[in-house]
Design a protein around this motif. Structure first.
Motif, mmCIF file in Angstrom:
data_model
loop_
_atom_site.group_PDB
_atom_site.id
_atom_site.type_symbol
_atom_site.label_atom_id
_atom_site.label_comp_id
_atom_site.label_asym_id
_atom_site.label_seq_id
_atom_site.Cartn_x
_atom_site.Cartn_y
_atom_site.Cartn_z
ATOM 1 N N PRO A 125 -11.168 8.486 5.151
ATOM 2 C CA PRO A 125 -11.400 8.731 6.576
ATOM 3 C C PRO A 125 -10.145 8.602 7.439
ATOM 4 N N ASP A 126 -9.279 7.651 7.131
ATOM 5 C CA ASP A 126 -8.081 7.458 7.953
ATOM 6 C C ASP A 126 -7.068 8.582 7.759
ATOM 7 N N ASP A 127 -7.177 9.288 6.640
ATOM 8 C CA ASP A 127 -6.232 10.359 6.326
ATOM 9 C C ASP A 127 -6.819 11.742 6.593
ATOM 10 N N GLY A 128 -8.126 11.793 6.842
ATOM 11 C CA GLY A 128 -8.771 13.066 7.118
ATOM 12 C C GLY A 128 -8.772 14.006 5.930
ATOM 13 N N ILE A 129 -8.994 13.446 4.720
ATOM 14 C CA ILE A 129 -9.041 14.273 3.516
ATOM 15 C C ILE A 129 -10.254 13.895 2.677
ATOM 16 N N VAL A 130 -10.799 14.885 1.974
ATOM 17 C CA VAL A 130 -11.933 14.643 1.104
ATOM 18 C C VAL A 130 -11.730 15.426 -0.190
ATOM 19 N N LYS A 158 -24.074 16.835 3.181
ATOM 20 C CA LYS A 158 -23.450 15.527 3.404
ATOM 21 C C LYS A 158 -21.947 15.694 3.630
ATOM 22 N N ILE A 159 -21.319 16.553 2.830
ATOM 23 C CA ILE A 159 -19.890 16.814 3.006
ATOM 24 C C ILE A 159 -19.639 17.545 4.319
ATOM 25 N N ALA A 160 -20.487 18.514 4.628
ATOM 26 C CA ALA A 160 -20.317 19.296 5.861
ATOM 27 C C ALA A 160 -20.455 18.444 7.115
ATOM 28 N N ALA A 161 -21.089 17.283 7.009
ATOM 29 C CA ALA A 161 -21.265 16.399 8.157
ATOM 30 C C ALA A 161 -20.008 15.587 8.480
ATOM 31 N N LEU A 162 -18.990 15.667 7.639
ATOM 32 C CA LEU A 162 -17.734 14.978 7.915
ATOM 33 C C LEU A 162 -17.035 15.637 9.107
ATOM 34 N N ASP A 164 -14.834 17.816 11.544
ATOM 35 C CA ASP A 164 -14.431 19.208 11.356
ATOM 36 C C ASP A 164 -13.009 19.368 10.833
ATOM 37 N N LYS A 165 -12.105 18.508 11.260
ATOM 38 C CA LYS A 165 -10.697 18.678 10.892
ATOM 39 C C LYS A 165 -10.363 18.101 9.516
ATOM 40 N N THR A 166 -11.350 17.563 8.819
ATOM 41 C CA THR A 166 -11.125 17.000 7.488
ATOM 42 C C THR A 166 -10.630 18.080 6.533
ATOM 43 N N ASN A 167 -9.538 17.789 5.829
ATOM 44 C CA ASN A 167 -9.017 18.701 4.815
ATOM 45 C C ASN A 167 -9.769 18.521 3.503
ATOM 46 N N ILE A 168 -10.174 19.635 2.904
ATOM 47 C CA ILE A 168 -10.945 19.628 1.666
ATOM 48 C C ILE A 168 -10.056 20.054 0.504
ATOM 49 N N TYR A 169 -10.050 19.215 -0.539
ATOM 50 C CA TYR A 169 -9.443 19.568 -1.815
ATOM 51 C C TYR A 169 -10.552 19.575 -2.861
ATOM 52 N N CYS A 170 -10.730 20.696 -3.538
ATOM 53 C CA CYS A 170 -11.780 20.789 -4.551
ATOM 54 C C CYS A 170 -11.156 20.922 -5.937
ATOM 55 N N THR A 209 -5.062 28.345 -2.517
ATOM 56 C CA THR A 209 -5.828 28.596 -1.295
ATOM 57 C C THR A 209 -6.318 27.304 -0.654
ATOM 58 N N LEU A 210 -5.900 26.186 -1.192
ATOM 59 C CA LEU A 210 -6.290 24.874 -0.676
ATOM 60 C C LEU A 210 -5.088 24.199 -0.012
ATOM 61 N N PRO A 211 -5.381 23.248 0.910
ATOM 62 C CA PRO A 211 -6.712 22.797 1.312
ATOM 63 C C PRO A 211 -7.359 23.750 2.316
ATOM 64 N N THR A 212 -8.664 23.593 2.434
ATOM 65 C CA THR A 212 -9.409 24.217 3.505
ATOM 66 C C THR A 212 -9.904 23.088 4.410
ATOM 67 N N THR A 213 -10.724 23.394 5.402
ATOM 68 C CA THR A 213 -11.244 22.347 6.281
ATOM 69 C C THR A 213 -12.754 22.452 6.404
ATOM 70 N N ILE A 214 -13.360 21.372 6.819
ATOM 71 C CA ILE A 214 -14.804 21.369 7.071
ATOM 72 C C ILE A 214 -15.147 22.441 8.108
ATOM 73 N N GLU A 215 -14.376 22.498 9.171
ATOM 74 C CA GLU A 215 -14.636 23.467 10.242
ATOM 75 C C GLU A 215 -14.579 24.903 9.717
ATOM 76 N N PHE A 216 -13.571 25.206 8.937
ATOM 77 C CA PHE A 216 -13.385 26.546 8.401
ATOM 78 C C PHE A 216 -14.527 26.911 7.450
ATOM 79 N N GLU A 217 -14.915 25.947 6.603
ATOM 80 C CA GLU A 217 -15.996 26.219 5.655
ATOM 81 C C GLU A 217 -17.330 26.432 6.368
ATOM 82 N N LYS A 218 -17.579 25.677 7.414
ATOM 83 C CA LYS A 218 -18.842 25.863 8.148
ATOM 84 C C LYS A 218 -18.899 27.232 8.810
ATOM 85 N N ALA A 219 -17.729 27.812 9.092
ATOM 86 C CA ALA A 219 -17.691 29.121 9.731
ATOM 87 C C ALA A 219 -17.722 30.279 8.740
#
Length: 256
Positions: A125-130, A158-162, A164-170, A209-219
């Motif tokens: 959470p402090d780094d804004g990454i998941v 549950k992940i989408a509720a993080l 919006d600016k959280t960076n996603i690494y899959c 193509t990573l990272p992406t963000t929660i906001e981008f994925e929701k869109a």
């Protein structure tokens, strides 16, 4: 506590391992262990030693390097309690109730079953990454091998509720294939069309193509958009529960 250095490391055919390094303490962690050789080479190049491994689930393309890395570095191995008997070398089993810290950086464990029954996601959470493993991908989601669609919908939600600016690494580089499918589901989505073009260019250049963000994925990610009326209409499911639309999307992707 210093800012984390992040290395996105391609492994095997299309896996990613993410290496995290905290420069003040010199501590280093890795998310999943697809290939011991690739991880050891990346660490040696930077003069880092592995202290921690955080494993998302038991599949061998995420665990195959654990034993060699643990033997070589003496690293701790953290993974889901629900899959403790299926992950070699595990030293710490975790659930959502577990309080984790890496080099002063808090980690929240999210239980995200569906792909496997014990799959976990690691949120800093402090780094804004998941780190979402094989639950949520850029423009996609994982195949449902052990759970069911409703379970997987709950997990991606549950992940989408993080934030919006959280960076996603899959865990995989699947974005190009996912983009092509997404465009068949929501071809009128302008943000998605732009993302698909960017993905084509990145992959043509051999770039991730990573990272992406929660906001981008929701869109743009159809698996996070089953409440979209345009998607529901295209599937002939106007007004259907989101979990049912999600299940239909997963069924279609399986056949794509």
């Amino acid at each position: 506590m210093g800012a984390l250095e992040i290395v996105l490391l391609p492994c095997l055919a299309d896996n990613y391992c993410v290496i995290l390094h905290e420069p003040e303490s010199g501590k280093t962690a890795a998310i999943d262990a697809p290939s011991a050789a690739a991880i050891k080479a990346a660490l040696a190049e930077r003069g880092w030693r592995l202290n921690e491994l955080f494993i998302t689930h038991h599949h061998t393309d995420h665990t195959g390097g654990i034993e060699e890395l643990k033997a070589f570095y003496g690293a701790n191995v953290t993974g889901p309690e629900a899959e403790a008997d299926r992950i070699p070398g595990l030293t710490r089993a975790v659930t959502e109730k577990s309080a984790l810290v890496f080099a002063g950086h808090p980690i929240q464990v999210l239980e995200t079953p569906g792909h496997t029954l014990g799959h976990v996601t690691y949120y800093f959470p402090d780094d804004g990454i998941v780190f979402t493993g094989d639950t949520l991908f850029s423009l996609g989601c994982g195949k449902i091998f052990e759970g069911d669609p409703e379970m997987m919908w709950d997990s991606v939600s549950k992940i989408a509720a993080l934030p919006d600016k959280t960076n996603i690494y899959c865990g995989h580089e699947y974005t190009l294939n996912n983009a092509r499918f997404a465009l068949t589901i929501e071809p009128e989505n302008e943000i998605l069309k732009k993302r698909a073009a960017d993905v084509e260019a990145l992959r043509a250049a051999g770039k991730p193509t990573l990272p992406t963000t929660i906001e981008f994925e929701k869109a743009t990610n159809p698996f996070l958009r089953p409440k979209s009326r345009s998607i529901q209409a295209r599937l002939g499911m106007l007004g259907a529960p989101a979990s049912e639309v999600f299940a239909r999307l997963r069924q279609l992707k399986n056949k794509a």
